[in-house]
Design a protein around this motif. Sequence first.
Motif, PDB file in Angstrom:
ATOM      1  N   ILE A  73       0.878  -1.170   0.000  1.00 20.81           N
ATOM      2  CA  ILE A  73       0.000   0.000   0.000  1.00 20.81           C
ATOM      3  C   ILE A  73       0.913   1.217   0.000  1.00 20.81           C
ATOM      4  O   ILE A  73       0.815   2.089  -0.845  1.00 20.81           O
ATOM      5  N   GLU A  74       1.844   1.232   0.960  1.00 18.75           N
ATOM      6  CA  GLU A  74       2.915   2.217   1.025  1.00 18.75           C
ATOM      7  C   GLU A  74       4.185   1.434   1.325  1.00 18.75           C
ATOM      8  O   GLU A  74       4.325   0.856   2.403  1.00 18.75           O
ATOM      9  N   LYS A  75       5.084   1.364   0.351  1.00 19.69           N
ATOM     10  CA  LYS A  75       6.261   0.499   0.438  1.00 19.69           C
ATOM     11  C   LYS A  75       7.022   0.702   1.747  1.00 19.69           C
ATOM     12  O   LYS A  75       7.387   1.816   2.099  1.00 19.69           O
ATOM     13  N   GLY A  76       7.219  -0.397   2.451  1.00 20.22           N
ATOM     14  CA  GLY A  76       7.939  -0.375   3.707  1.00 20.22           C
ATOM     15  C   GLY A  76       7.096   0.005   4.907  1.00 20.22           C
ATOM     16  O   GLY A  76       7.543  -0.123   6.047  1.00 20.22           O
ATOM     17  N   ASN A  77       5.860   0.464   4.663  1.00 15.79           N
ATOM     18  CA  ASN A  77       5.001   0.898   5.768  1.00 15.79           C
ATOM     19  C   ASN A  77       3.737   0.064   5.931  1.00 15.79           C
ATOM     20  O   ASN A  77       3.283  -0.141   7.043  1.00 15.79           O
ATOM     21  N   SER A  78       3.135  -0.378   4.820  1.00 16.48           N
ATOM     22  CA  SER A  78       1.899  -1.159   4.942  1.00 16.48           C
ATOM     23  C   SER A  78       1.656  -1.959   3.667  1.00 16.48           C
ATOM     24  O   SER A  78       1.991  -1.525   2.574  1.00 16.48           O
ATOM     25  N   ALA A 137     -10.030  -0.098   4.152  1.00 17.13           N
ATOM     26  CA  ALA A 137     -10.139   1.327   3.823  1.00 17.13           C
ATOM     27  C   ALA A 137      -8.743   1.879   3.586  1.00 17.13           C
ATOM     28  O   ALA A 137      -7.850   1.692   4.413  1.00 17.13           O
ATOM     29  N   PHE A 138      -8.560   2.535   2.452  1.00 17.40           N
ATOM     30  CA  PHE A 138      -7.288   3.172   2.113  1.00 17.40           C
ATOM     31  C   PHE A 138      -7.410   4.669   2.368  1.00 17.40           C
ATOM     32  O   PHE A 138      -8.343   5.311   1.876  1.00 17.40           O
ATOM     33  N   LYS A 139      -6.474   5.232   3.119  1.00 16.71           N
ATOM     34  CA  LYS A 139      -6.469   6.665   3.387  1.00 16.71           C
ATOM     35  C   LYS A 139      -5.988   7.410   2.147  1.00 16.71           C
ATOM     36  O   LYS A 139      -5.011   7.018   1.513  1.00 16.71           O
ATOM     37  N   HIS A 178     -15.339  12.140   8.505  1.00 17.26           N
ATOM     38  CA  HIS A 178     -14.520  11.622   7.405  1.00 17.26           C
ATOM     39  C   HIS A 178     -15.331  11.639   6.131  1.00 17.26           C
ATOM     40  O   HIS A 178     -16.545  11.458   6.162  1.00 17.26           O
ATOM     41  N   SER A 179     -14.662  11.792   5.008  1.00 19.55           N
ATOM     42  CA  SER A 179     -15.303  11.648   3.713  1.00 19.55           C
ATOM     43  C   SER A 179     -14.832  10.325   3.115  1.00 19.55           C
ATOM     44  O   SER A 179     -13.652   9.973   3.227  1.00 19.55           O
ATOM     45  N   LEU A 181     -12.168   4.325   0.078  1.00 23.01           N
ATOM     46  CA  LEU A 181     -11.184   5.402   0.083  1.00 23.01           C
ATOM     47  C   LEU A 181     -11.707   6.409   1.092  1.00 23.01           C
ATOM     48  O   LEU A 181     -12.880   6.796   1.026  1.00 23.01           O
ATOM     49  N   ILE A 182     -10.870   6.844   2.030  1.00 17.86           N
ATOM     50  CA  ILE A 182     -11.342   7.685   3.127  1.00 17.86           C
ATOM     51  C   ILE A 182     -10.318   8.759   3.468  1.00 17.86           C
ATOM     52  O   ILE A 182      -9.112   8.533   3.346  1.00 17.86           O
ATOM     53  N   THR A 183     -10.824   9.919   3.875  1.00 12.74           N
ATOM     54  CA  THR A 183      -9.959  11.013   4.324  1.00 12.74           C
ATOM     55  C   THR A 183     -10.606  11.709   5.512  1.00 12.74           C
ATOM     56  O   THR A 183     -11.824  11.893   5.532  1.00 12.74           O
ATOM     57  N   PRO A 184      -9.817  12.081   6.507  1.00 13.70           N
ATOM     58  CA  PRO A 184     -10.392  12.837   7.618  1.00 13.70           C
ATOM     59  C   PRO A 184     -10.714  14.270   7.195  1.00 13.70           C
ATOM     60  O   PRO A 184      -9.951  14.884   6.455  1.00 13.70           O
TER      61      PRO A 184
END
Length: 152
Positions: free
Chosen positions: A41-46, A68-70, A112-113, A127-130
């Motif tokens: 999802i994010e290399k080295g992080n998730s 859910a992906f931020k 959140h949206s 897909l979600i964003t605060p």
Amino acid sequence: MIKGLYEAHLPVSDLSNSIDFYKKLGLEVAYQNENLAFLWIEKGNSWLGLWETDKVKTPYHPSLRHIAFKVDLEDIKQAKEWLKQRGIMVRTSFGFPPEKQPLVLPNNPQAHSAIYFDDPDGNSVELITPLRLNFEEDFEMMTLEEWFIKKK
């Protein structure tokens, strides 16, 4: 101690087909064997683990088959078009049809949206964003467009 979520897992019926789907979302294969793939999802992080299994027939419930992906606020505004360009259809969620998404979730004191769609096996993808954190204000679920009008 805890810095974030490193991995989540979903059941899939056809690993190759699911890998193609998640690659359309921008994920990159990190590891793969016959029945399992991890995609960054994010290399080295998730990363996301996809498991080819008959357990994909387990009835959907958000606690079992949901991820859910931020994303950033500017990205959520463009998400429907971005998904459409990849051949991915937004689905009705919480009574909001695709044309009324992204929607705003009133999880007081957060807001959140989000926008929702399914992967090839019916796993729920979001897909979600605060929009705001730690601010008490009661409101009903609404579209993101309505949120911005209300905030003016």
